[in-house]
Design a protein around this motif. Structure first.
Motif, PDB file in Angstrom:
ATOM      1  N   GLY A 126       0.775  -1.230   0.000  1.00 11.55           N
ATOM      2  CA  GLY A 126       0.000   0.000   0.000  1.00 11.55           C
ATOM      3  C   GLY A 126       0.806   1.279   0.000  1.00 11.55           C
ATOM      4  O   GLY A 126       0.316   2.314   0.473  1.00 11.55           O
ATOM      5  N   PHE A 127       2.030   1.242  -0.519  1.00  7.42           N
ATOM      6  CA  PHE A 127       2.836   2.464  -0.619  1.00  7.42           C
ATOM      7  C   PHE A 127       2.544   3.174  -1.934  1.00  7.42           C
ATOM      8  O   PHE A 127       2.413   2.530  -2.975  1.00  7.42           O
ATOM      9  CB  PHE A 127       4.336   2.133  -0.586  1.00  7.42           C
ATOM     10  CG  PHE A 127       4.834   1.728   0.765  1.00  7.42           C
ATOM     11  CD1 PHE A 127       5.542   2.624   1.557  1.00  7.42           C
ATOM     12  CD2 PHE A 127       4.579   0.460   1.260  1.00  7.42           C
ATOM     13  CE1 PHE A 127       6.002   2.257   2.806  1.00  7.42           C
ATOM     14  CE2 PHE A 127       5.019   0.086   2.516  1.00  7.42           C
ATOM     15  CZ  PHE A 127       5.730   0.984   3.296  1.00  7.42           C
ATOM     16  N   GLU A 128       2.471   4.494  -1.877  1.00  9.42           N
ATOM     17  CA  GLU A 128       2.508   5.255  -3.121  1.00  9.42           C
ATOM     18  C   GLU A 128       3.947   5.200  -3.632  1.00  9.42           C
ATOM     19  O   GLU A 128       4.885   5.487  -2.885  1.00  9.42           O
ATOM     20  CB  GLU A 128       2.079   6.708  -2.882  1.00  9.42           C
ATOM     21  CG  GLU A 128       2.039   7.525  -4.159  1.00  9.42           C
ATOM     22  CD  GLU A 128       1.859   9.015  -3.903  1.00  9.42           C
ATOM     23  OE1 GLU A 128       2.345   9.808  -4.721  1.00  9.42           O
ATOM     24  OE2 GLU A 128       1.244   9.380  -2.862  1.00  9.42           O
ATOM     25  N   MET A 129       4.093   4.832  -4.885  1.00  8.78           N
ATOM     26  CA  MET A 129       5.444   4.715  -5.439  1.00  8.78           C
ATOM     27  C   MET A 129       5.809   5.998  -6.161  1.00  8.78           C
ATOM     28  O   MET A 129       5.079   6.466  -7.023  1.00  8.78           O
ATOM     29  CB  MET A 129       5.515   3.541  -6.401  1.00  8.78           C
ATOM     30  CG  MET A 129       5.385   2.200  -5.697  1.00  8.78           C
ATOM     31  SD  MET A 129       5.651   0.816  -6.819  1.00  8.78           S
ATOM     32  CE  MET A 129       3.984   0.513  -7.370  1.00  8.78           C
ATOM     33  N   ILE A 130       6.947   6.564  -5.763  1.00 13.84           N
ATOM     34  CA  ILE A 130       7.396   7.817  -6.378  1.00 13.84           C
ATOM     35  C   ILE A 130       8.581   7.515  -7.291  1.00 13.84           C
ATOM     36  O   ILE A 130       9.631   7.055  -6.832  1.00 13.84           O
ATOM     37  CB  ILE A 130       7.799   8.838  -5.298  1.00 13.84           C
ATOM     38  CG1 ILE A 130       6.595   9.091  -4.385  1.00 13.84           C
ATOM     39  CG2 ILE A 130       8.302  10.119  -5.934  1.00 13.84           C
ATOM     40  CD1 ILE A 130       6.901  10.017  -3.234  1.00 13.84           C
ATOM     41  N   THR A 131       8.381   7.753  -8.575  1.00 13.18           N
ATOM     42  CA  THR A 131       9.438   7.493  -9.549  1.00 13.18           C
ATOM     43  C   THR A 131      10.556   8.521  -9.408  1.00 13.18           C
ATOM     44  O   THR A 131      10.290   9.720  -9.368  1.00 13.18           O
ATOM     45  CB  THR A 131       8.866   7.542 -10.977  1.00 13.18           C
ATOM     46  OG1 THR A 131       7.847   6.541 -11.092  1.00 13.18           O
ATOM     47  CG2 THR A 131       9.945   7.284 -11.998  1.00 13.18           C
ATOM     48  N   VAL A 132      11.789   8.039  -9.319  1.00 13.09           N
ATOM     49  CA  VAL A 132      12.960   8.911  -9.292  1.00 13.09           C
ATOM     50  C   VAL A 132      13.778   8.585 -10.533  1.00 13.09           C
ATOM     51  O   VAL A 132      14.047   7.415 -10.801  1.00 13.09           O
ATOM     52  CB  VAL A 132      13.802   8.662  -8.026  1.00 13.09           C
ATOM     53  CG1 VAL A 132      15.123   9.419  -8.086  1.00 13.09           C
ATOM     54  CG2 VAL A 132      13.021   9.030  -6.782  1.00 13.09           C
TER      55      VAL A 132
END
Lengths: 430, 430
Positions: free
Chosen positions: B155-161
């Motif tokens: 349930g993590f929001e995934m932040i693209t780096v």
């Protein structure tokens, strides 16, 4: 269970103080002799002995890494385990291999992981168990300390359920689960239970399958750890999946089994089985967790165990190593403790343990004496939730690890310790 | 990264429509020839080939089950793994063996289990990650799809780096983690990253260790899966533990490694390492989860890999099998795609993958063509969070599994597919 056996001699409870003090002095001398031996024996866990392990050395042989369907077991994949491994377990346990998922070397780990899935995700569309702040779990006791440790780790209130000769007291179980939706499941070691060696009756299995539960996602954790560990002929166990289906609760049971006490505790093959619906949910989660368990070890294990008939022969040979150990335990208890009623114990027909009950309030003291003389036993209270035996009487004897000679010495010392603790208790010293 | 190589020829983007249509017809003929071959090749995952596995068969030999300290590896116990296995990993990775805990056959499983512990229990006295409804995780991309799957599952929001030639874009990372306490960690494959083969620079490692994070329990998941997989000479990696300690964040990194791509993917030995404080917390939880992982497999693996020097030789021999496969991929790409700038790709110095970027909006179409002609590649988008490549351009080429001959055919077809998709796109057909 045996109690005061002899009608002739007087039960220890009825002895005069004078006789008790005389016995106490004698026992203290005996005990000190053991202390002088500087023993260092470990009977704390159900570990197999070197002899039991040597019996399995072919499992270590070199072999071809290809499965029957041509799968290269060295490579990634086959999340649910090799088909021949699932077929083997299916044949041995009398279940459809399609129910089965193969795990790593530890069925305990599969139980833990099942709690994780239920805690975080839930199952069958029901809320995650973690969302119930007052979650509870039924713990038939005495029982397996590692089951209780998992339950406690995940924040469940543990509810002790008494055991009968037929398994958990089903009148108690049925009443509890019908009333409280916070009660999410029950631990069961249905054959040769740890530690009492109790085998669940057909009626117990039937009632577990059909009982009405307030929680719609109630789960039976069916840990059949000793399912093929017959010491004195086979005991039959009713089919829990069939009981659940007939009772209208097809998704209720998770069935655990492993070869840990068939081949190697450190390197066995474990499995979980469930309804096809539940299995699908488990696999959906497992596919995120791992690419697959050790298929080479599945092949390695199968090359030795082969099929149900070969396994039966294998277990008969293991029983020939184990049975004398149980005989030593039971004969020593009988000789040393029976007549004066120092303790009661069971005579299991299989499994890995003998469960003994001292007089109330004596277990801790007896085990402390044993420990001080160099014999480590499972800690007092370990067979109850929160490690608290309300009567301070239950002791789990694990005779599998020591050699027969070590076991004879350890059991004699143990009996001295039980007697000494009892007498001290009766003398008001503890 | 290579782009339009030749100054002489025109970049495909600048071709006339007439030339494009002519090329399209030619490519469609070529493609249909491949379709006629009824190929069935799988390049979807980083699976080693049979040749790579055969190199490891001594791992299957019979051996004595006793560890150096006399421990019977067949039996229960030694939760943290055999001392010699921890020493081996310590020597290979240049870390204190006291940091290390040995797991089963899957480092991915150790990463998953670490998320479970952090989700349910938290660490270092901080609240459980599960109690943060807006929890987030940094996902340098393109990256490893199974990392992203775990992040999403919990349930993590995934932040693209974005990635640079030196690793994740640290300016972006530092800004994000400083501002938002919901950002709980970052995925890193620091050496020969999956899929780009990028190696983190010393400065990147240093900045990861010392950056200020709003979350006090920020974790670096350091998956050094290809830590010894040098194809063209050794690349050094800075010490993440040292960087974290110097930066004042000694408990920040979890270090994962395994022999999955050294011996057998299905039956390797995995490990997690951490600060001594974190390791203690991990063991406290693990002791509820399992009695211990497969020590026989630890011994079996060690009998072959022995020490860092033997491993180095072993990996050099594996590289001799892998290098020609990478050469086939890179030569084919160079011959077929470079001149007219159909795509850009990297030339990794190690690891398991080649990452290729088509023109925007062509990756899905190219892979669909390849699939229809019988060559399975990693799905388009798989290297990005939520399987969504915003540019629809990244493709992961996994050359390790096919034989060299299969790979030559597959790569020629693949190049035809990339070209055809590009031309169709430029013709406005997709």
């Amino acid at each position: 269970m045996e109690g005061c056996k002899s009608k002739m001699s007087k039960c220890i409870k009825d002895w005069s103080r004078e006789d008790l003090l005389a016995l106490k002095n004698k026992l203290e001398l005996e005990y000190n002799e053991f202390v002088g031996k500087n023993l260092a024996l470990n009977m704390a866990r159900g570990k197999p002995s070197g002899g039991l392990l040597d019996h399995n050395t072919p499992v270590l042989d070199k072999f071809s890494p290809f499965a029957a369907d041509g799968t290269d077991a060295r490579n990634y994949g086959v999340l649910e385990g090799l088909p021949e491994m699932r077929s083997f377990f299916g044949e041995v346990l009398g279940m459809d291999p399609e129910r089965i998922i193969i795990g790593g070397n530890s069925s305990l780990n599969l139980m833990y992981d099942s709690f994780v899935r239920l805690m975080l995700f839930g199952t069958g569309g029901h809320p995650a168990w973690g969302s119930f702040p007052k979650r509870k779990f039924l713990c038939p006791s005495p029982g397996y300390d590692r089951h209780f440790a998992i339950t406690q780790e995940f924040g469940f209130e543990m509810i002790t359920v008494p055991m009968t000769v037929d398994g958990p007291d089903m009148d108690v179980v049925e009443k509890l689960v019908a009333e409280d939706e916070n009660i999410k499941g029950i631990w069961c070691v249905p054959l040769y239970s740890n530690p009492q060696g109790i085998c669940y009756s057909d009626e117990t299995v039937e009632r577990l399958g059909k009982m009405k539960t307030a929680a719609p996602d109630f789960k039976i954790f069916w840990d059949n750890a000793y399912g093929v560990h017959h010491l004195y002929g086979e005991t039959k166990l009713a089919d829990i999946f069939e009981a659940c289906e007939k009772g209208g609760n097809p998704d209720r049971a998770y069935y655990f089994f492993s070869t840990s006490k068939i081949t190697f505790p450190g390197a066995g093959v474990a499995m979980i089985a469930a309804s096809l619906t539940e299995r699908k949910e488990i696999l959906k989660r497992m596919t995120i967790q791992t690419i697959g368990s050790d298929k080479l070890n599945q092949l390695r294990t199968l090359r030795v165990l082969k099929d149900a008939a070969t396994l039966k022969q294998h277990m008969a040979e293991l029983a020939d190593i184990l049975r004398p150990k149980f005989d030593i335990v039971l004969e020593t208890l009988d000789t040393e403790l029976a007549e004066a009623g120092f303790a009661r114990w069971n005579s299991p027909k299989g499994g890995y343990f003998v469960s003994l009950d001292t007089m109330d309030g004596c277990a801790k003291a007896a085990l402390a004496l044993a420990s001080a003389a160099g014999v480590t036993m499972t800690g007092a209270g370990a067979t109850f939730p929160y490690k608290k035996d309300p009567a301070d009487s239950n002791i789990r004897i694990a005779p599998t690890y020591p050699t027969d000679d070590e076991l004879r010495v350890a059991m004699k010392l143990f009996c001295v310790c039980v007697k000494l603790a009892t007498v001290r208790k009766l003398c008001g010293e503890i």
